[in-house]
Enzyme design. Sequence first.
Site, PDB file in Angstrom:
ATOM      1  N   LYS A  17       0.840  -1.196   0.000  1.00 63.10           N
ATOM      2  CA  LYS A  17       0.000   0.000   0.000  1.00 63.10           C
ATOM      3  C   LYS A  17       0.878   1.250   0.000  1.00 63.10           C
ATOM      4  O   LYS A  17       0.604   2.219  -0.713  1.00 63.10           O
ATOM      5  CB  LYS A  17      -0.925  -0.008   1.226  1.00 63.10           C
ATOM      6  N   GLN A  24      -4.700  -1.726   9.651  1.00 64.53           N
ATOM      7  CA  GLN A  24      -4.431  -3.024   9.037  1.00 64.53           C
ATOM      8  C   GLN A  24      -4.891  -4.130   9.988  1.00 64.53           C
ATOM      9  O   GLN A  24      -4.434  -4.212  11.126  1.00 64.53           O
ATOM     10  CB  GLN A  24      -2.923  -3.144   8.732  1.00 64.53           C
ATOM     11  N   ASP A  84     -11.381   2.382   4.303  1.00 62.79           N
ATOM     12  CA  ASP A  84     -11.761   0.979   4.124  1.00 62.79           C
ATOM     13  C   ASP A  84     -13.281   0.790   4.118  1.00 62.79           C
ATOM     14  O   ASP A  84     -13.761  -0.344   3.989  1.00 62.79           O
ATOM     15  CB  ASP A  84     -11.143   0.166   5.273  1.00 62.79           C
TER      16      ASP A  84
END
Length: 292
Positions: free
Chosen positions: A57, A101, A124
């Site tokens: 990422k 994460q 997200d």
Amino acid sequence: MNQNQDRILDGLDLARKIQTHLQEKIADLHPKIGRPPGLAVLMVGDNPASAVYVRNKEKACNRIGMASLGKHLSGNITQEALAAEISALNHDDNVDGILIQLPLPKHLDAISLLHQIHPDKDADGLHPLNLGKLVRSEPGLRSCTPAGIIKLLEEYNIPLQGKKAVVIGRSILVGKPLGLMLLDKNATVTMAHSKTQNLSQVCQEADILVAAVGKPELITASMVKPGAVVIDVGINRIKDQEGKSRLVGDVEFNSVSEVARYITPVPGGVGPMTVAMLLSNTYWSYRQKFNF
Ligand code: NAD
């Protein structure tokens, strides 16, 4: 890998195109706004798989001119200290997207931390407000993996309206939001899960079959309707007969690609699309903030 190249849904290629497009848009907006979009990925502890995902990422951010403002935090961090990190990012004007994460170490309550991310920075799409917008079919930040799958289906002009879609797996990260997105595209959606009876029979009905389970090669050719479109979300590390480690999906690629019209490979299918959607979400928040 067999030779059925015309059957591959190439997520890697589409993700590259999306990133190039974002790079051009950022190059245009950065001088007008005076700063690039910023994505903060919070990595807690030393899970090796997570470290690889986070590095990918960060590299993708750098490639397209997005600021990578993430932090690597100790695996012993307390719930309160992590909440304070999130709060600081919520208030940081250079940050447009925040991602925690997952999975987090066991002592941390991931759900309550996800709730603390400001909904406008929820890269997200997992905040209840954004999930609520999805349920109501309102625009908003969408979960990256399911959004990436829809983009990939659209890129290949795969019709969804009136089609029978079966999604195996009902996680909040993939299965549930994907089921809603397919419903929004007028597919007739069946959600299958660990308690589903006669999974084979349910799968055989599918025009679009999505496996988001986390069980290596669970889906075999006999479970797939000839001509179906098969999306493999699973990422499983297995050891082959020589003891070498490799990645496989939830779908037995070689046999299923003989029956399916289209199939996503692992790696190179859904995974790169997830990262592309994360960057798109962050760019979307950035643009919204400045009314561009
Ligand atoms: P999860 O463990 O949260 O959910 C798994 C789901 O599978 C559950 O809903 C469960 O009911 C269902 N399930 C379990 N066993 C089953 C069985 N035998 N038959 C039918 N259903 C069964 O997992 P998740 O977070 O949704 O991830 C699923 C897989 O997708 C994992 O391999 C994960 O690594 C991968 N993943 C990939 C990406 C990507 O970008 N490619 C993103 C997220 C997750």
